[in-house]
Design a protein around this motif. Structure first.
Motif, PDB file in Angstrom:
ATOM      1  N   ASN A   1       0.809  -1.218   0.000  1.00  0.00           N
ATOM      2  CA  ASN A   1       0.000   0.000   0.000  1.00  0.00           C
ATOM      3  C   ASN A   1       0.846   1.274   0.000  1.00  0.00           C
ATOM      4  O   ASN A   1       0.322   2.369   0.152  1.00  0.00           O
ATOM      5  N   GLU A   2       2.148   1.077  -0.128  1.00  0.00           N
ATOM      6  CA  GLU A   2       3.104   2.172  -0.321  1.00  0.00           C
ATOM      7  C   GLU A   2       3.040   3.226   0.793  1.00  0.00           C
ATOM      8  O   GLU A   2       2.954   4.423   0.552  1.00  0.00           O
ATOM      9  N   TYR A   3       3.108   2.737   2.028  1.00  0.00           N
ATOM     10  CA  TYR A   3       3.230   3.659   3.165  1.00  0.00           C
ATOM     11  C   TYR A   3       4.300   3.141   4.110  1.00  0.00           C
ATOM     12  O   TYR A   3       4.736   1.999   4.030  1.00  0.00           O
ATOM     13  N   LEU A   4       4.718   3.998   5.020  1.00  0.00           N
ATOM     14  CA  LEU A   4       5.667   3.606   6.061  1.00  0.00           C
ATOM     15  C   LEU A   4       5.194   4.199   7.378  1.00  0.00           C
ATOM     16  O   LEU A   4       4.953   5.403   7.475  1.00  0.00           O
ATOM     17  N   GLY A   5       5.044   3.356   8.391  1.00  0.00           N
ATOM     18  CA  GLY A   5       4.589   3.856   9.672  1.00  0.00           C
ATOM     19  C   GLY A   5       4.427   2.747  10.688  1.00  0.00           C
ATOM     20  O   GLY A   5       4.718   1.577  10.427  1.00  0.00           O
ATOM     21  N   HIS A   6       3.915   3.135  11.866  1.00  0.00           N
ATOM     22  CA  HIS A   6       3.744   2.198  12.973  1.00  0.00           C
ATOM     23  C   HIS A   6       2.290   1.773  13.169  1.00  0.00           C
ATOM     24  O   HIS A   6       2.001   0.973  14.057  1.00  0.00           O
ATOM     25  N   TRP A   7       1.390   2.295  12.367  1.00  0.00           N
ATOM     26  CA  TRP A   7      -0.007   1.874  12.384  1.00  0.00           C
ATOM     27  C   TRP A   7      -0.287   1.049  11.138  1.00  0.00           C
ATOM     28  O   TRP A   7       0.293   1.292  10.075  1.00  0.00           O
ATOM     29  N   ASN A   8      -1.175   0.077  11.246  1.00  0.00           N
ATOM     30  CA  ASN A   8      -1.659  -0.578  10.040  1.00  0.00           C
ATOM     31  C   ASN A   8      -2.953   0.089   9.592  1.00  0.00           C
ATOM     32  O   ASN A   8      -3.447   1.023  10.235  1.00  0.00           O
ATOM     33  N   MET A   9      -3.520  -0.368   8.507  1.00  0.00           N
ATOM     34  CA  MET A   9      -4.694   0.294   7.957  1.00  0.00           C
ATOM     35  C   MET A   9      -5.957   0.017   8.770  1.00  0.00           C
ATOM     36  O   MET A   9      -6.979   0.678   8.580  1.00  0.00           O
ATOM     37  N   ALA A  10      -5.870  -0.939   9.699  1.00  0.00           N
ATOM     38  CA  ALA A  10      -6.965  -1.158  10.646  1.00  0.00           C
ATOM     39  C   ALA A  10      -6.883  -0.183  11.817  1.00  0.00           C
ATOM     40  O   ALA A  10      -7.763  -0.170  12.680  1.00  0.00           O
ATOM     41  N   GLY A  11      -5.813   0.622  11.855  1.00  0.00           N
ATOM     42  CA  GLY A  11      -5.651   1.613  12.913  1.00  0.00           C
ATOM     43  C   GLY A  11      -4.975   1.096  14.158  1.00  0.00           C
ATOM     44  O   GLY A  11      -5.064   1.701  15.225  1.00  0.00           O
ATOM     45  N   GLU A  12      -4.258  -0.030  14.033  1.00  0.00           N
ATOM     46  CA  GLU A  12      -3.632  -0.660  15.189  1.00  0.00           C
ATOM     47  C   GLU A  12      -2.166  -0.255  15.344  1.00  0.00           C
ATOM     48  O   GLU A  12      -1.392  -0.347  14.393  1.00  0.00           O
ATOM     49  N   GLU A  13      -1.796   0.168  16.561  1.00  0.00           N
ATOM     50  CA  GLU A  13      -0.403   0.406  16.898  1.00  0.00           C
ATOM     51  C   GLU A  13       0.299  -0.938  17.122  1.00  0.00           C
ATOM     52  O   GLU A  13      -0.354  -1.978  17.159  1.00  0.00           O
ATOM     53  N   PRO A  14       1.644  -0.927  17.295  1.00  0.00           N
ATOM     54  CA  PRO A  14       2.376  -2.190  17.463  1.00  0.00           C
ATOM     55  C   PRO A  14       1.854  -3.078  18.583  1.00  0.00           C
ATOM     56  O   PRO A  14       1.746  -4.304  18.409  1.00  0.00           O
ATOM     57  N   TYR A  15       1.525  -2.501  19.753  1.00  0.00           N
ATOM     58  CA  TYR A  15       1.087  -3.345  20.864  1.00  0.00           C
ATOM     59  C   TYR A  15      -0.273  -3.974  20.580  1.00  0.00           C
ATOM     60  O   TYR A  15      -0.548  -5.091  21.037  1.00  0.00           O
ATOM     61  N   LEU A  16      -1.126  -3.293  19.807  1.00  0.00           N
ATOM     62  CA  LEU A  16      -2.415  -3.879  19.445  1.00  0.00           C
ATOM     63  C   LEU A  16      -2.236  -4.990  18.419  1.00  0.00           C
ATOM     64  O   LEU A  16      -2.895  -6.034  18.492  1.00  0.00           O
ATOM     65  N   ARG A  17      -1.329  -4.813  17.469  1.00  0.00           N
ATOM     66  CA  ARG A  17      -1.089  -5.831  16.444  1.00  0.00           C
ATOM     67  C   ARG A  17      -0.478  -7.090  17.048  1.00  0.00           C
ATOM     68  O   ARG A  17      -0.857  -8.214  16.691  1.00  0.00           O
ATOM     69  N   TYR A  18       0.480  -6.908  17.960  1.00  0.00           N
ATOM     70  CA  TYR A  18       1.128  -8.054  18.594  1.00  0.00           C
ATOM     71  C   TYR A  18       0.138  -8.796  19.492  1.00  0.00           C
ATOM     72  O   TYR A  18       0.076 -10.032  19.493  1.00  0.00           O
ATOM     73  N   ALA A  19      -0.673  -8.057  20.235  1.00  0.00           N
ATOM     74  CA  ALA A  19      -1.653  -8.680  21.130  1.00  0.00           C
ATOM     75  C   ALA A  19      -2.736  -9.400  20.341  1.00  0.00           C
ATOM     76  O   ALA A  19      -3.182 -10.481  20.736  1.00  0.00           O
ATOM     77  N   SER A  20      -3.168  -8.832  19.216  1.00  0.00           N
ATOM     78  CA  SER A  20      -4.220  -9.473  18.428  1.00  0.00           C
ATOM     79  C   SER A  20      -3.748 -10.801  17.841  1.00  0.00           C
ATOM     80  O   SER A  20      -4.555 -11.665  17.511  1.00  0.00           O
ATOM     81  N   ALA A  21      -2.419 -10.972  17.726  1.00  0.00           N
ATOM     82  CA  ALA A  21      -1.850 -12.229  17.236  1.00  0.00           C
ATOM     83  C   ALA A  21      -1.680 -13.250  18.355  1.00  0.00           C
ATOM     84  O   ALA A  21      -1.307 -14.398  18.098  1.00  0.00           O
ATOM     85  N   GLY A  22      -1.909 -12.822  19.594  1.00  0.00           N
ATOM     86  CA  GLY A  22      -1.781 -13.734  20.726  1.00  0.00           C
ATOM     87  C   GLY A  22      -0.599 -13.460  21.629  1.00  0.00           C
ATOM     88  O   GLY A  22      -0.308 -14.235  22.537  1.00  0.00           O
ATOM     89  N   GLY A  23       0.105 -12.337  21.410  1.00  0.00           N
ATOM     90  CA  GLY A  23       1.245 -11.992  22.242  1.00  0.00           C
ATOM     91  C   GLY A  23       0.826 -11.272  23.518  1.00  0.00           C
ATOM     92  O   GLY A  23      -0.095 -10.464  23.499  1.00  0.00           O
ATOM     93  N   TYR A  24       1.526 -11.558  24.611  1.00  0.00           N
ATOM     94  CA  TYR A  24       1.247 -10.915  25.900  1.00  0.00           C
ATOM     95  C   TYR A  24       2.420 -10.085  26.407  1.00  0.00           C
ATOM     96  O   TYR A  24       2.306  -9.411  27.431  1.00  0.00           O
ATOM     97  N   ASP A  25       3.552 -10.150  25.726  1.00  0.00           N
ATOM     98  CA  ASP A  25       4.758  -9.465  26.196  1.00  0.00           C
ATOM     99  C   ASP A  25       4.794  -8.027  25.686  1.00  0.00           C
ATOM    100  O   ASP A  25       4.033  -7.628  24.806  1.00  0.00           O
ATOM    101  N   HIS A  26       5.724  -7.263  26.237  1.00  0.00           N
ATOM    102  CA  HIS A  26       5.862  -5.880  25.791  1.00  0.00           C
ATOM    103  C   HIS A  26       6.638  -5.831  24.488  1.00  0.00           C
ATOM    104  O   HIS A  26       7.635  -6.531  24.309  1.00  0.00           O
ATOM    105  N   VAL A  27       6.185  -4.993  23.550  1.00  0.00           N
ATOM    106  CA  VAL A  27       6.812  -4.894  22.235  1.00  0.00           C
ATOM    107  C   VAL A  27       7.154  -3.444  21.924  1.00  0.00           C
ATOM    108  O   VAL A  27       6.399  -2.523  22.264  1.00  0.00           O
TER     109      VAL A  27
END
Length: 327
Positions: free
Chosen positions: A104-130
């Motif tokens: 999608n030719e962008y660079l950033g820390h949010w995805n197009m669903a509006g999730e920051e890194p900690y939301l993306r990692y947690a939605s995948a099943g991660g519980y640790d700090h990222v």
């Protein structure tokens, strides 16, 4: 005279051959064995991990990432930070992010669903700090895709991070943070776009009974298992509204992200946390009165505090990144 000289020459030739052959036949052979053992360990982990299977690395990508971890660890060693290990889940999270950003030719820390890194990692099943680093480059020509090119571009991206100077050195500070013990690596090279993500992980607890979703008013008990060498010091829970779709242009304008939200929902102090401890295990009751996304950070300390005292988390690193969705 000639015979004596020739004998000395032959001896010299033999010594040269030994010196040349020794490092090539013995020393790298041991290093190759170590590399092979590392690869086999990560390969087993890669096969065992069932989350985000659509972003699973093949063996060639896994080897590239193992090599890149060595690059990262060299940077950390120079700055007196301990080595990190490759994390498979975080790598898949990073792969997914890199692919979406490149396509999608962008660079950033949010995805197009509006999730920051900690939301993306947690939605995948991660519980640790990222903590995330993001790098990208693009060309008017089509990139030639090969392992050598990808390896070179990952090294270039990491080198850009390490070349930063204060006060604009957030990526470098993240790389050399001593609290990190794992890293996820993701990349995507396609057409005219390349993206590279580093997801540094702080993993010090084991978690059980963490719900991904709850209803308002529901009760739950989060189980936190420590290693017996630390005690829970502070828990802070942030709340935010549900995410909203972002366009590539909006993401590219956002810049860096914050590891917290504007709304602090609840704090639990060390002495309150101590009441939930049984040996090395804490069972912490939680409930939420309002809809939203709740981001839970936990801090620990070597000393247990069981009575009210002054607490300060400045300079301390969170050791969890739990996110619970409340409807």
């Amino acid at each position: 005279m000639f015979k004596k000289t020739w004998k000395q020459i032959k001896l010299l030739i033999v010594l040269i051959i030994i010196l040349i052959c020794l490092p090539h036949s013995i020393l790298p052979h041991r290093a190759d064995n170590n590399s092979k053992e590392d690869f086999e360990i990560y390969q087993k982990q890669n096969e065992a991990e069932k989350r985000l299977m659509e972003f699973k690395d093949n063996d060639e990508a896994l080897k590239l990432k193992i090599d890149q971890v060595d690059v990262i660890n060299k940077s950390r060693k120079i700055n007196n930070a301990p080595a990190v290990k490759l994390d498979i889940l975080a790598s898949r999270v990073a792969n997914r992010m890199a692919k979406e950003a490149a396509e999608n030719e962008y660079l950033g820390h949010w995805n197009m669903a509006g999730e920051e890194p900690y939301l993306r990692y947690a939605s995948a099943g991660g519980y640790d700090h990222v903590s995330e680093n993001a790098y990208g480059e693009w060309s008017s020509d089509t990139y030639f895709v090969s392992s050598q090119v990808i390896s070179s571009m990952m090294k270039k991206g990491h080198g850009k991070f390490m070349a930063e100077r204060a006060p604009d050195n957030g990526h470098k500070v993240n790389i050399i943070d001593k609290s990190h013990n794992y890293v996820g690596i993701g990349y995507f090279l396609n057409g005219k776009q390349f993206r590279y993500y580093e997801e540094f992980i702080d993993r010090y607890f084991e978690f059980e009974n963490v719900p991904s979703e709850l209803k308002t008013g529901d009760q739950c008990k989060i189980t936190v298992k420590t290693n017996g060498q630390s005690f829970l010091y502070f828990m802070i829970i942030y709340r935010e509204n549900f995410t909203q779709h972002l366009t590539p242009a909006q993401i590219s304008k956002k810049g860096s992200y914050r590891d917290y939200t504007d709304e602090e929902y609840k704090d639990i102090t060390a002495w309150d946390l101590s009441r939930y401890r049984n040996g090395t295990i804490y069972e912490i009751p939680l409930s939420f009165a309002k809809e939203g996304l709740y981001y839970i950070q936990i801090f620990s300390d070597k000393k247990e505090i069981t009575k009210p005292a002054s607490l300060n988390t400045k300079g301390m690193s969170p050791e969890s990144g739990i996110v619970i969705k409340v409807n």
